[in-house]
Design a protein around this motif. Sequence first.
Motif, PDB file in Angstrom:
ATOM      1  N   ILE A  68       0.859  -1.182   0.000  1.00 57.91           N
ATOM      2  CA  ILE A  68       0.000   0.000   0.000  1.00 57.91           C
ATOM      3  C   ILE A  68       0.892   1.227   0.000  1.00 57.91           C
ATOM      4  N   ARG A  69       0.636   2.119  -0.887  1.00 57.38           N
ATOM      5  CA  ARG A  69       1.363   3.384  -0.931  1.00 57.38           C
ATOM      6  C   ARG A  69       0.417   4.502  -0.526  1.00 57.38           C
ATOM      7  N   LEU A  70       0.636   5.080   0.648  1.00 59.72           N
ATOM      8  CA  LEU A  70      -0.198   6.167   1.144  1.00 59.72           C
ATOM      9  C   LEU A  70       0.184   7.455   0.420  1.00 59.72           C
ATOM     10  N   MET A  71      -0.782   8.068  -0.248  1.00 66.79           N
ATOM     11  CA  MET A  71      -0.515   9.246  -1.062  1.00 66.79           C
ATOM     12  C   MET A  71      -1.112  10.522  -0.487  1.00 66.79           C
ATOM     13  N   GLY A  72      -2.132  10.396   0.322  1.00 65.76           N
ATOM     14  CA  GLY A  72      -2.753  11.576   0.906  1.00 65.76           C
ATOM     15  C   GLY A  72      -3.640  11.210   2.074  1.00 65.76           C
ATOM     16  N   LEU A  73      -3.701  12.089   3.072  1.00 65.87           N
ATOM     17  CA  LEU A  73      -4.513  11.844   4.263  1.00 65.87           C
ATOM     18  C   LEU A  73      -4.978  13.180   4.827  1.00 65.87           C
ATOM     19  N   LYS A  74      -6.306  13.354   4.920  1.00 66.54           N
ATOM     20  CA  LYS A  74      -6.820  14.598   5.490  1.00 66.54           C
ATOM     21  C   LYS A  74      -8.082  14.335   6.289  1.00 66.54           C
ATOM     22  N   GLU A  75      -8.275  15.133   7.322  1.00 68.62           N
ATOM     23  CA  GLU A  75      -9.442  14.970   8.173  1.00 68.62           C
ATOM     24  C   GLU A  75     -10.662  15.614   7.531  1.00 68.62           C
ATOM     25  N   ILE A  76     -11.795  14.947   7.644  1.00 68.21           N
ATOM     26  CA  ILE A  76     -13.070  15.462   7.163  1.00 68.21           C
ATOM     27  C   ILE A  76     -13.847  15.990   8.361  1.00 68.21           C
ATOM     28  N   ASP A  77     -14.632  17.036   8.145  1.00 70.22           N
ATOM     29  CA  ASP A  77     -15.447  17.570   9.234  1.00 70.22           C
ATOM     30  C   ASP A  77     -16.330  16.471   9.818  1.00 70.22           C
ATOM     31  N   SER A  78     -16.308  16.348  11.142  1.00 70.32           N
ATOM     32  CA  SER A  78     -17.069  15.311  11.817  1.00 70.32           C
ATOM     33  C   SER A  78     -18.115  15.924  12.731  1.00 70.32           C
ATOM     34  N   TYR A  79     -19.065  15.096  13.163  1.00 71.84           N
ATOM     35  CA  TYR A  79     -20.116  15.574  14.048  1.00 71.84           C
ATOM     36  C   TYR A  79     -19.575  15.925  15.427  1.00 71.84           C
ATOM     37  N   ASP A  80     -18.634  15.158  15.895  1.00 70.16           N
ATOM     38  CA  ASP A  80     -18.104  15.344  17.246  1.00 70.16           C
ATOM     39  C   ASP A  80     -16.621  14.999  17.232  1.00 70.16           C
ATOM     40  N   ASN A  81     -15.762  15.998  17.186  1.00 65.14           N
ATOM     41  CA  ASN A  81     -14.318  15.770  17.074  1.00 65.14           C
ATOM     42  C   ASN A  81     -13.716  15.103  18.298  1.00 65.14           C
ATOM     43  N   ASP A  82     -14.449  15.077  19.409  1.00 60.67           N
ATOM     44  CA  ASP A  82     -13.923  14.442  20.616  1.00 60.67           C
ATOM     45  C   ASP A  82     -14.122  12.932  20.602  1.00 60.67           C
ATOM     46  N   THR A  83     -15.162  12.463  19.926  1.00 58.89           N
ATOM     47  CA  THR A  83     -15.463  11.035  19.950  1.00 58.89           C
ATOM     48  C   THR A  83     -15.632  10.412  18.554  1.00 58.89           C
ATOM     49  N   ILE A  84     -15.750  11.229  17.524  1.00 59.88           N
ATOM     50  CA  ILE A  84     -15.891  10.727  16.155  1.00 59.88           C
ATOM     51  C   ILE A  84     -15.027  11.559  15.214  1.00 59.88           C
ATOM     52  N   LYS A  85     -14.223  10.887  14.422  1.00 60.65           N
ATOM     53  CA  LYS A  85     -13.428  11.561  13.395  1.00 60.65           C
ATOM     54  C   LYS A  85     -13.494  10.747  12.117  1.00 60.65           C
ATOM     55  N   GLU A  86     -13.399  11.438  10.991  1.00 60.12           N
ATOM     56  CA  GLU A  86     -13.398  10.764   9.701  1.00 60.12           C
ATOM     57  C   GLU A  86     -12.279  11.327   8.841  1.00 60.12           C
ATOM     58  N   TYR A  87     -11.582  10.438   8.160  1.00 57.44           N
ATOM     59  CA  TYR A  87     -10.454  10.842   7.326  1.00 57.44           C
ATOM     60  C   TYR A  87     -10.656  10.366   5.890  1.00 57.44           C
ATOM     61  N   SER A  88     -10.210  11.193   4.967  1.00 56.74           N
ATOM     62  CA  SER A  88     -10.156  10.811   3.566  1.00 56.74           C
ATOM     63  C   SER A  88      -8.741  10.323   3.274  1.00 56.74           C
ATOM     64  N   VAL A  89      -8.642   9.080   2.804  1.00 61.65           N
ATOM     65  CA  VAL A  89      -7.339   8.469   2.556  1.00 61.65           C
ATOM     66  C   VAL A  89      -7.186   8.186   1.069  1.00 61.65           C
ATOM     67  N   GLU A  90      -6.128   8.712   0.494  1.00 62.07           N
ATOM     68  CA  GLU A  90      -5.806   8.407  -0.900  1.00 62.07           C
ATOM     69  C   GLU A  90      -4.595   7.477  -0.907  1.00 62.07           C
ATOM     70  N   TRP A  91      -4.748   6.330  -1.566  1.00 57.05           N
ATOM     71  CA  TRP A  91      -3.657   5.371  -1.590  1.00 57.05           C
ATOM     72  C   TRP A  91      -3.615   4.605  -2.898  1.00 57.05           C
TER      73      TRP A  91
END
Length: 278
Positions: free
Chosen positions: A215-238
């Motif tokens: 796997i070659r990780l090419m990009g990683l960024k956080e997406i706006d989430s409902y609750d940053n303390d208990t829920i996070k979502e990331y967009s991963v390009e690989w």
Amino acid sequence: MLKKTLLMAICFLLISQVQDVIYAEEENKEDFSFGYDIQLLPWIEADKIVPRYSKFTILDIESKKIFHVQRRAGSQHADVQPLTKEDTKILKEIYHGKWSWKRRAIIVLANDQWLAASMHGMPHGAGALNNNFPGHFCVHFLGSTTHKSDKMDKSHMLMVYKAAGMLPDYLNHLDAKEVVVSFIAGLKEQDSFILKQMATEKLKWKKELASLENIRLMGLKEIDSYDNDTIKEYSVEWQIYLKNRKPFKETKKIMLIRSSELESWKVVVYPNYLSKSK
């Protein structure tokens, strides 16, 4: 150099101790630990214990196989070679008969010390011993770096902590982004124990994981989430490399959850991250 009889006695002791290991890869195995002291030493200290031209023993955590090597070079990590043709044979058996860049958790036995370390199994560069090994391979300790970057390879880092028996605690203290990076490294190394520490449930796509080559990780960024303390979502390009298939690029969403700020982040496992979107 230890005499062969003494070395074999030490190896026998190691094998006996390792029989108590319960390794978390199969369904009926939950955890692993060792009954003797394994040191998690930084590279600056390990470098002195296994200096250039020193000979030492490597114990592979999973297979319990033992072989002997000599450090020949390396400044940012140890470049080593199997001592004999028999040692090369054992190393290749560890990698199921095929040389591989996959990282593996190992213990280095040197000067009556057990050191947590990591290795890959791909011959490269120059070799100088009559051992049927076309080059050398690399052994990493905590904080050792690759030649291409001045940072420690994430997969090697995870394997070093795994060898020391400290991986769960290390992962439990990572921030959300580092959990994602570590999870991807676990996928890359096809390591069920690493993945299990971070996943909300058991992986259900063993076939695809078994066919994964890289796997070659090419990009990683956080997406706006409902609750940053208990829920996070990331967009991963690989870029995914599967056996007998052309590499393909994908963008996936990876969600992490935790019950409170005091808990560690876990990766929500519901899709097959390795499958190509239609």
